[in-house]
Design a protein around this motif. Structure first.
Motif, PDB file in Angstrom:
ATOM      1  N   ALA A  90      -9.071   4.828  -8.950  1.00 24.89           N
ATOM      2  CA  ALA A  90      -9.679   5.540  -7.828  1.00 24.89           C
ATOM      3  C   ALA A  90     -10.909   4.792  -7.320  1.00 24.89           C
ATOM      4  O   ALA A  90     -11.118   4.652  -6.107  1.00 24.89           O
ATOM      5  N   ARG A  91     -11.717   4.282  -8.244  1.00 20.00           N
ATOM      6  CA  ARG A  91     -12.900   3.514  -7.837  1.00 20.00           C
ATOM      7  C   ARG A  91     -12.486   2.214  -7.158  1.00 20.00           C
ATOM      8  O   ARG A  91     -13.128   1.760  -6.210  1.00 20.00           O
ATOM      9  N   THR A  92     -11.422   1.611  -7.663  1.00 24.27           N
ATOM     10  CA  THR A  92     -10.921   0.379  -7.048  1.00 24.27           C
ATOM     11  C   THR A  92     -10.453   0.633  -5.629  1.00 24.27           C
ATOM     12  O   THR A  92     -10.646  -0.192  -4.732  1.00 24.27           O
ATOM     13  N   MET A  93      -9.836   1.792  -5.406  1.00 27.43           N
ATOM     14  CA  MET A  93      -9.333   2.136  -4.072  1.00 27.43           C
ATOM     15  C   MET A  93     -10.464   2.295  -3.059  1.00 27.43           C
ATOM     16  O   MET A  93     -10.409   1.745  -1.960  1.00 27.43           O
ATOM     17  N   GLU A 138       1.963   7.984  -0.283  1.00 23.67           N
ATOM     18  CA  GLU A 138       1.509   7.452   1.001  1.00 23.67           C
ATOM     19  C   GLU A 138       0.761   6.144   0.793  1.00 23.67           C
ATOM     20  O   GLU A 138       0.052   5.968  -0.192  1.00 23.67           O
ATOM     21  N   SER A 139       0.935   5.252   1.742  1.00 21.64           N
ATOM     22  CA  SER A 139       0.229   3.977   1.698  1.00 21.64           C
ATOM     23  C   SER A 139      -1.263   4.196   1.948  1.00 21.64           C
ATOM     24  O   SER A 139      -1.645   4.957   2.839  1.00 21.64           O
ATOM     25  N   ILE A 140      -2.082   3.542   1.142  1.00 20.13           N
ATOM     26  CA  ILE A 140      -3.530   3.660   1.326  1.00 20.13           C
ATOM     27  C   ILE A 140      -3.963   2.984   2.612  1.00 20.13           C
ATOM     28  O   ILE A 140      -4.867   3.450   3.313  1.00 20.13           O
ATOM     29  N   ARG A 141      -3.309   1.884   2.968  1.00 18.25           N
ATOM     30  CA  ARG A 141      -3.714   1.123   4.145  1.00 18.25           C
ATOM     31  C   ARG A 141      -3.316   1.801   5.442  1.00 18.25           C
ATOM     32  O   ARG A 141      -4.115   1.886   6.377  1.00 18.25           O
ATOM     33  N   THR A 142      -2.069   2.292   5.519  1.00 19.36           N
ATOM     34  CA  THR A 142      -1.556   2.831   6.784  1.00 19.36           C
ATOM     35  C   THR A 142      -1.476   4.345   6.819  1.00 19.36           C
ATOM     36  O   THR A 142      -1.258   4.921   7.895  1.00 19.36           O
ATOM     37  N   SER A 143      -1.631   5.000   5.645  1.00 21.34           N
ATOM     38  CA  SER A 143      -1.495   6.464   5.531  1.00 21.34           C
ATOM     39  C   SER A 143      -0.105   6.954   5.903  1.00 21.34           C
ATOM     40  O   SER A 143       0.093   8.140   6.163  1.00 21.34           O
ATOM     41  N   LEU A 144       0.872   6.055   5.933  1.00 22.40           N
ATOM     42  CA  LEU A 144       2.257   6.413   6.202  1.00 22.40           C
ATOM     43  C   LEU A 144       3.013   6.567   4.888  1.00 22.40           C
ATOM     44  O   LEU A 144       2.646   5.969   3.876  1.00 22.40           O
ATOM     45  N   GLU A 204       1.376  -8.204   0.037  1.00 20.68           N
ATOM     46  CA  GLU A 204       0.233  -7.695   0.787  1.00 20.68           C
ATOM     47  C   GLU A 204      -0.375  -6.470   0.100  1.00 20.68           C
ATOM     48  O   GLU A 204      -1.601  -6.311   0.067  1.00 20.68           O
ATOM     49  N   ALA A 205       0.494  -5.615  -0.465  1.00 20.64           N
ATOM     50  CA  ALA A 205       0.001  -4.418  -1.150  1.00 20.64           C
ATOM     51  C   ALA A 205      -0.788  -4.785  -2.402  1.00 20.64           C
ATOM     52  O   ALA A 205      -1.806  -4.157  -2.718  1.00 20.64           O
ATOM     53  N   VAL A 206      -0.333  -5.807  -3.124  1.00 25.24           N
ATOM     54  CA  VAL A 206      -1.057  -6.254  -4.319  1.00 25.24           C
ATOM     55  C   VAL A 206      -2.432  -6.798  -3.932  1.00 25.24           C
ATOM     56  O   VAL A 206      -3.441  -6.516  -4.604  1.00 25.24           O
ATOM     57  N   LEU A 207      -2.483  -7.572  -2.849  1.00 25.62           N
ATOM     58  CA  LEU A 207      -3.739  -8.203  -2.437  1.00 25.62           C
ATOM     59  C   LEU A 207      -4.785  -7.177  -2.023  1.00 25.62           C
ATOM     60  O   LEU A 207      -5.983  -7.366  -2.280  1.00 25.62           O
ATOM     61  N   ILE A 208      -4.343  -6.099  -1.384  1.00 23.02           N
ATOM     62  CA  ILE A 208      -5.299  -5.082  -0.930  1.00 23.02           C
ATOM     63  C   ILE A 208      -5.356  -3.877  -1.881  1.00 23.02           C
ATOM     64  O   ILE A 208      -5.989  -2.876  -1.580  1.00 23.02           O
ATOM     65  N   ARG A 209      -4.634  -3.984  -3.012  1.00 20.79           N
ATOM     66  CA  ARG A 209      -4.637  -2.943  -4.041  1.00 20.79           C
ATOM     67  C   ARG A 209      -4.134  -1.603  -3.498  1.00 20.79           C
ATOM     68  O   ARG A 209      -4.723  -0.543  -3.776  1.00 20.79           O
ATOM     69  N   ASP A 210      -3.040  -1.661  -2.774  1.00 17.06           N
ATOM     70  CA  ASP A 210      -2.388  -0.448  -2.281  1.00 17.06           C
ATOM     71  C   ASP A 210      -1.398   0.000  -3.355  1.00 17.06           C
ATOM     72  O   ASP A 210      -0.205  -0.299  -3.299  1.00 17.06           O
ATOM     73  N   TYR A 211      -1.888   0.742  -4.350  1.00 21.56           N
ATOM     74  CA  TYR A 211      -1.109   1.044  -5.545  1.00 21.56           C
ATOM     75  C   TYR A 211       0.167   1.849  -5.278  1.00 21.56           C
ATOM     76  O   TYR A 211       1.205   1.556  -5.883  1.00 21.56           O
ATOM     77  N   PRO A 212       0.153   2.859  -4.420  1.00 20.00           N
ATOM     78  CA  PRO A 212       1.412   3.573  -4.152  1.00 20.00           C
ATOM     79  C   PRO A 212       2.505   2.662  -3.601  1.00 20.00           C
ATOM     80  O   PRO A 212       3.683   2.802  -3.953  1.00 20.00           O
ATOM     81  N   VAL A 213       2.130   1.710  -2.741  1.00 20.75           N
ATOM     82  CA  VAL A 213       3.112   0.774  -2.195  1.00 20.75           C
ATOM     83  C   VAL A 213       3.638  -0.153  -3.284  1.00 20.75           C
ATOM     84  O   VAL A 213       4.842  -0.424  -3.357  1.00 20.75           O
ATOM     85  N   VAL A 214       2.750  -0.639  -4.147  1.00 22.34           N
ATOM     86  CA  VAL A 214       3.176  -1.516  -5.240  1.00 22.34           C
ATOM     87  C   VAL A 214       4.147  -0.777  -6.147  1.00 22.34           C
ATOM     88  O   VAL A 214       5.208  -1.308  -6.516  1.00 22.34           O
ATOM     89  N   GLN A 215       3.818   0.443  -6.509  1.00 30.45           N
ATOM     90  CA  GLN A 215       4.709   1.238  -7.356  1.00 30.45           C
ATOM     91  C   GLN A 215       6.061   1.450  -6.683  1.00 30.45           C
ATOM     92  O   GLN A 215       7.111   1.279  -7.303  1.00 30.45           O
ATOM     93  N   GLY A 216       6.036   1.823  -5.406  1.00 35.59           N
ATOM     94  CA  GLY A 216       7.279   2.121  -4.690  1.00 35.59           C
ATOM     95  C   GLY A 216       8.177   0.908  -4.544  1.00 35.59           C
ATOM     96  O   GLY A 216       9.386   0.977  -4.791  1.00 35.59           O
ATOM     97  N   THR A 217       7.599  -0.219  -4.162  1.00 35.69           N
ATOM     98  CA  THR A 217       8.414  -1.422  -3.957  1.00 35.69           C
ATOM     99  C   THR A 217       8.975  -1.945  -5.276  1.00 35.69           C
ATOM    100  O   THR A 217      10.150  -2.340  -5.346  1.00 35.69           O
ATOM    101  N   VAL A 218       8.160  -1.945  -6.330  1.00 36.46           N
ATOM    102  CA  VAL A 218       8.657  -2.390  -7.636  1.00 36.46           C
ATOM    103  C   VAL A 218       9.777  -1.486  -8.122  1.00 36.46           C
ATOM    104  O   VAL A 218      10.799  -1.957  -8.653  1.00 36.46           O
ATOM    105  N   LEU A 219       9.623  -0.180  -7.933  1.00 33.61           N
ATOM    106  CA  LEU A 219      10.657   0.765  -8.359  1.00 33.61           C
ATOM    107  C   LEU A 219      11.954   0.544  -7.594  1.00 33.61           C
ATOM    108  O   LEU A 219      13.044   0.508  -8.193  1.00 33.61           O
ATOM    109  N   VAL A 220      11.875   0.360  -6.297  1.00 36.76           N
ATOM    110  CA  VAL A 220      13.078   0.159  -5.482  1.00 36.76           C
ATOM    111  C   VAL A 220      13.796  -1.129  -5.875  1.00 36.76           C
ATOM    112  O   VAL A 220      15.024  -1.146  -6.044  1.00 36.76           O
ATOM    113  N   VAL A 221      13.053  -2.214  -6.038  1.00 41.94           N
ATOM    114  CA  VAL A 221      13.666  -3.494  -6.402  1.00 41.94           C
ATOM    115  C   VAL A 221      14.292  -3.421  -7.790  1.00 41.94           C
ATOM    116  O   VAL A 221      15.418  -3.891  -8.006  1.00 41.94           O
ATOM    117  N   ALA A 222      13.579  -2.809  -8.748  1.00 37.10           N
ATOM    118  CA  ALA A 222      14.096  -2.729 -10.115  1.00 37.10           C
ATOM    119  C   ALA A 222      15.352  -1.860 -10.192  1.00 37.10           C
ATOM    120  O   ALA A 222      16.340  -2.235 -10.843  1.00 37.10           O
TER     121      ALA A 222
END
Length: 306
Positions: free
Chosen positions: A35-38, A79-85, A264-282
């Motif tokens: 949360a602090r990182t976000m 939801e994405s932290i960057r886009t709120s989508l 891009e999500a890793v670079l900006i620490r958008d954790y929900p996006v990282v979780q979602g994309t890794v889950l979908v690919v795996a």
């Protein structure tokens, strides 16, 4: 066959559960407070607490896990932290591009890999065998990012035949597909050559030739079908690998697919996006392997009883 399929499905369930646990743990294995990182190091205590509430980090761990699994099953990845989508919407917008590249790379690798493998087997210990094996060795040994930059330099900058970045037209897919499929092509060529050489030494092939059948019939009807079984396994496994390997290719060619989205999500620490994309690919990788097992059972009935 139905029992075989059901058994394979039950074997996949623990794997999917393990993947879900690992992806869920990503947020909690990060050093420090996510949360602090976000919100940044200069954020107030109220902002940090609000971020923790939005991420659900203020609830017990088991509740967070079951909530994550339940939402994922319903297609809600946060939801994405960057886009709120919604992350699901962001992934679905980019998924077709990544799938097109992965499928194109698989078709390219399979066609040319099998072609080179058959040529090498037919011309065993001759010039054609040596040439195709050198090509396959180079393709396997060349990193995707280096090959992508090299193809971009030759076909875009010097020759001007193909576009460099983006994916706005079908022509834009050519360089990413070739770059992504090159390594798989070399591997499939070597597997096809090995399988064909093994089959061509069998007694039934000598019998077919003794009957006076044309060499084309012997190669493509009798030998190729039996040599195809291990190749199918390699193709299926490589498709899952190609789907995950789009991360580098999409970054090199600035393709707006899942791979670049993940970076891009890793670079900006958008954790929900990282979780979602890794889950979908795996999950996609596991389901592709399940499909390969089923196809393998259709091609070789002996597999159904193992």
């Amino acid at each position: 066959m139905l029992r075989f399929i059901i058994n394979r499905i039950f074997q996949v369930i623990p794997v999917l559960l393990g993947i879900t646990i690992l992806v869920f743990s990503m947020l909690h294995l990060i050093p420090g407070d996510p949360a602090r990182t976000m919100v940044g190091i200069e954020a107030s205590a109220e902002q940090i607490e609000q971020a923790r509430e939005e991420l659900g980090l203020n609830r017990p761990l088991h509740e967070q896990f079951f909530s994550f699994v339940g939402n994922a099953i319903k297609g809600d990845l946060g939801e994405s932290i960057r886009t709120s989508l919604p992350v699901t919407e962001e992934i679905l917008n980019r998924l077709p591009i990544t799938i097109n590249i992965a499928i194109g790379a698989t078709i390219f690798a399979t066609f040319f890999g099998m072609l080179f493998g058959i040529i090498a087997a037919i011309n065993h210990n001759k010039f054609g065998d040596g040439l195709t094996m050198v090509i396959s060795l180079l393709s396997v040994s060349t990193p995707s990012y280096f090959l992508g930059l090299l193809l971009m330099l030759v076909f875009s900058l010097h020759l001007g035949w193909l576009p460099t970045i983006g994916i706005s037209t079908p022509i834009h897919y050519i360089l990413p597909i070739v770059t992504l499929g090159a390594q798989a092509m070399g591997l499939i060529a070597r597997m096809t050559r090995s399988g064909m050489l093994d089959v061509l030494r069998q007694d039934y092939i000598r019998t077919a030739r003794a009957k006076g059948l044309p060499e084309r019939v012997v190669i493509y009807i009798h030998a190729f079908k039996n040599a195809l079984i291990p190749v199918v396994t390699v193709v299926g496994l490589r498709f899952g690998g190609l789907l995950a390997g789009t991360v580098l290719v999409e970054s090199v060619f600035a393709v707006p697919g899942i791979g670049r989205f993940m970076v891009e999500a890793v670079l900006i620490r958008d954790y929900p996006v990282v979780q979602g994309t890794v889950l979908v690919v795996a999950v996609s990788f596991v389901l592709i392997n399940l499909l390969v097992d089923i196809i393998y059972g259709l091609l070789d009935p002996r597999v159904r009883y193992t």
